[in-house]
Scaffold this motif. Sequence first.
Motif, PDB file in Angstrom:
ATOM      1  N   VAL A   1      24.532  72.397  13.760  1.00 30.97           N
ATOM      2  CA  VAL A   1      25.123  72.872  15.009  1.00 30.97           C
ATOM      3  C   VAL A   1      26.359  73.713  14.728  1.00 30.97           C
ATOM      4  CG1 VAL A   1      24.275  70.930  16.374  1.00 30.97           C
ATOM      5  CG2 VAL A   1      26.517  70.803  15.341  1.00 30.97           C
ATOM      6  N   GLN A   2      26.612  74.605  15.631  1.00 29.82           N
ATOM      7  CA  GLN A   2      27.832  75.400  15.584  1.00 29.82           C
ATOM      8  C   GLN A   2      28.599  75.118  16.855  1.00 29.82           C
ATOM      9  OE1 GLN A   2      27.230  79.606  15.083  1.00 29.82           O
ATOM     10  NE2 GLN A   2      29.267  80.113  15.820  1.00 29.82           N
ATOM     11  N   GLY A   3      29.870  74.925  16.725  1.00 33.23           N
ATOM     12  CA  GLY A   3      30.697  74.663  17.892  1.00 33.23           C
ATOM     13  C   GLY A   3      32.136  74.996  17.584  1.00 33.23           C
ATOM     14  N   TRP A   4      33.009  74.705  18.509  1.00 37.88           N
ATOM     15  CA  TRP A   4      34.421  74.974  18.319  1.00 37.88           C
ATOM     16  C   TRP A   4      35.045  73.814  17.562  1.00 37.88           C
ATOM     17  CZ3 TRP A   4      32.299  75.446  23.345  1.00 37.88           C
ATOM     18  CH2 TRP A   4      32.069  76.761  23.737  1.00 37.88           C
ATOM     19  N   LYS A   5      35.703  74.108  16.446  1.00 34.35           N
ATOM     20  CA  LYS A   5      36.375  73.075  15.670  1.00 34.35           C
ATOM     21  C   LYS A   5      37.547  72.547  16.486  1.00 34.35           C
ATOM     22  CE  LYS A   5      38.497  72.071  11.254  1.00 34.35           C
ATOM     23  NZ  LYS A   5      38.864  72.587   9.930  1.00 34.35           N
ATOM     24  N   ILE A   6      37.660  71.256  16.558  1.00 35.22           N
ATOM     25  CA  ILE A   6      38.746  70.632  17.307  1.00 35.22           C
ATOM     26  C   ILE A   6      39.959  70.541  16.398  1.00 35.22           C
ATOM     27  CG2 ILE A   6      39.519  68.510  18.420  1.00 35.22           C
ATOM     28  CD1 ILE A   6      36.591  68.069  19.260  1.00 35.22           C
ATOM     29  N   ASP A   7      41.062  71.097  16.850  1.00 37.16           N
ATOM     30  CA  ASP A   7      42.277  71.021  16.047  1.00 37.16           C
ATOM     31  C   ASP A   7      43.496  70.581  16.857  1.00 37.16           C
ATOM     32  OD1 ASP A   7      42.691  73.333  17.495  1.00 37.16           O
ATOM     33  OD2 ASP A   7      42.750  74.659  15.756  1.00 37.16           O
ATOM     34  N   ASP A   8      43.280  70.216  18.120  1.00 37.44           N
ATOM     35  CA  ASP A   8      44.430  69.735  18.887  1.00 37.44           C
ATOM     36  C   ASP A   8      44.648  68.247  18.586  1.00 37.44           C
ATOM     37  OD1 ASP A   8      43.538  68.092  21.525  1.00 37.44           O
ATOM     38  OD2 ASP A   8      42.067  69.659  21.093  1.00 37.44           O
ATOM     39  N   ALA A   9      45.896  67.891  18.416  1.00 36.51           N
ATOM     40  CA  ALA A   9      46.273  66.562  17.954  1.00 36.51           C
ATOM     41  C   ALA A   9      45.801  65.439  18.877  1.00 36.51           C
ATOM     42  CB  ALA A   9      47.787  66.486  17.772  1.00 36.51           C
ATOM     43  N   ALA A  10      45.873  65.640  20.178  1.00 37.81           N
ATOM     44  CA  ALA A  10      45.497  64.575  21.111  1.00 37.81           C
ATOM     45  C   ALA A  10      44.009  64.235  21.010  1.00 37.81           C
ATOM     46  CB  ALA A  10      45.850  64.987  22.540  1.00 37.81           C
ATOM     47  N   THR A  11      43.162  65.252  20.951  1.00 38.13           N
ATOM     48  CA  THR A  11      41.722  65.001  20.849  1.00 38.13           C
ATOM     49  C   THR A  11      41.379  64.367  19.507  1.00 38.13           C
ATOM     50  OG1 THR A  11      41.253  66.845  22.323  1.00 38.13           O
ATOM     51  CG2 THR A  11      39.431  66.055  20.975  1.00 38.13           C
ATOM     52  N   LEU A  12      41.961  64.876  18.428  1.00 33.15           N
ATOM     53  CA  LEU A  12      41.698  64.296  17.109  1.00 33.15           C
ATOM     54  C   LEU A  12      42.150  62.835  17.044  1.00 33.15           C
ATOM     55  CD1 LEU A  12      42.565  67.232  14.715  1.00 33.15           C
ATOM     56  CD2 LEU A  12      40.316  66.232  15.144  1.00 33.15           C
ATOM     57  N   ALA A  13      43.291  62.531  17.643  1.00 41.97           N
ATOM     58  CA  ALA A  13      43.779  61.156  17.656  1.00 41.97           C
ATOM     59  C   ALA A  13      42.814  60.248  18.411  1.00 41.97           C
ATOM     60  CB  ALA A  13      45.168  61.085  18.278  1.00 41.97           C
ATOM     61  N   ALA A  14      42.283  60.729  19.533  1.00 41.22           N
ATOM     62  CA  ALA A  14      41.331  59.934  20.309  1.00 41.22           C
ATOM     63  C   ALA A  14      40.046  59.691  19.518  1.00 41.22           C
ATOM     64  CB  ALA A  14      41.016  60.634  21.629  1.00 41.22           C
ATOM     65  N   VAL A  15      39.578  60.709  18.813  1.00 45.31           N
ATOM     66  CA  VAL A  15      38.363  60.558  18.006  1.00 45.31           C
ATOM     67  C   VAL A  15      38.625  59.612  16.842  1.00 45.31           C
ATOM     68  CG1 VAL A  15      36.758  61.773  16.480  1.00 45.31           C
ATOM     69  CG2 VAL A  15      37.410  62.798  18.660  1.00 45.31           C
ATOM     70  N   GLN A  16      39.742  59.779  16.155  1.00 43.34           N
ATOM     71  CA  GLN A  16      40.054  58.955  14.993  1.00 43.34           C
ATOM     72  C   GLN A  16      40.347  57.509  15.367  1.00 43.34           C
ATOM     73  OE1 GLN A  16      43.088  61.486  13.326  1.00 43.34           O
ATOM     74  NE2 GLN A  16      41.626  62.408  11.891  1.00 43.34           N
ATOM     75  N   ALA A  17      40.656  57.263  16.632  1.00 47.48           N
ATOM     76  CA  ALA A  17      40.882  55.891  17.085  1.00 47.48           C
ATOM     77  C   ALA A  17      39.600  55.063  17.013  1.00 47.48           C
ATOM     78  CB  ALA A  17      41.437  55.890  18.506  1.00 47.48           C
ATOM     79  N   THR A  18      38.446  55.731  17.023  1.00 45.37           N
ATOM     80  CA  THR A  18      37.172  55.011  16.932  1.00 45.37           C
ATOM     81  C   THR A  18      36.740  54.817  15.489  1.00 45.37           C
ATOM     82  OG1 THR A  18      35.823  57.018  17.055  1.00 45.37           O
ATOM     83  CG2 THR A  18      36.403  55.969  19.138  1.00 45.37           C
ATOM     84  N   GLY A  19      37.407  55.481  14.563  1.00 46.63           N
ATOM     85  CA  GLY A  19      37.094  55.365  13.139  1.00 46.63           C
ATOM     86  C   GLY A  19      37.504  56.632  12.422  1.00 46.63           C
ATOM     87  N   PRO A  20      37.673  56.545  11.108  1.00 45.57           N
ATOM     88  CA  PRO A  20      38.131  57.722  10.362  1.00 45.57           C
ATOM     89  C   PRO A  20      37.063  58.811  10.282  1.00 45.57           C
ATOM     90  CG  PRO A  20      37.563  55.965   8.853  1.00 45.57           C
ATOM     91  CD  PRO A  20      37.453  55.397  10.240  1.00 45.57           C
ATOM     92  N   ILE A  21      37.507  60.039  10.160  1.00 50.42           N
ATOM     93  CA  ILE A  21      36.609  61.170   9.944  1.00 50.42           C
ATOM     94  C   ILE A  21      36.624  61.442   8.443  1.00 50.42           C
ATOM     95  CG2 ILE A  21      36.156  63.609  10.420  1.00 50.42           C
ATOM     96  CD1 ILE A  21      37.838  63.200  13.011  1.00 50.42           C
TER      97      ILE A  21
END
Length: 58
Positions: free
Chosen positions: A10-30
């Motif tokens: 898939v191709q999509g927009w890379k997420i680089d905003d801190a708030a979204t990354l923090a929310a994603v990483q709260a479910t587990g490490p990337i």
Amino acid sequence: MDDEDGSIVVQGWKIDDAATLAAVQATGPIPDRETVLRLPSRAVPFLQEVCGAGSEDR
């Protein structure tokens, strides 16, 4: 869809905003070898099709 191994590329927009990354990483490490993408809602029907969502044979 990759015909050799069945994976989906898939191709999509890379997420680089801190708030979204923090929310994603709260479910587990990337893992370092992975990234998080934001896909447009118009991609959902395509992904459902290639993944066989709603298919009786899955």
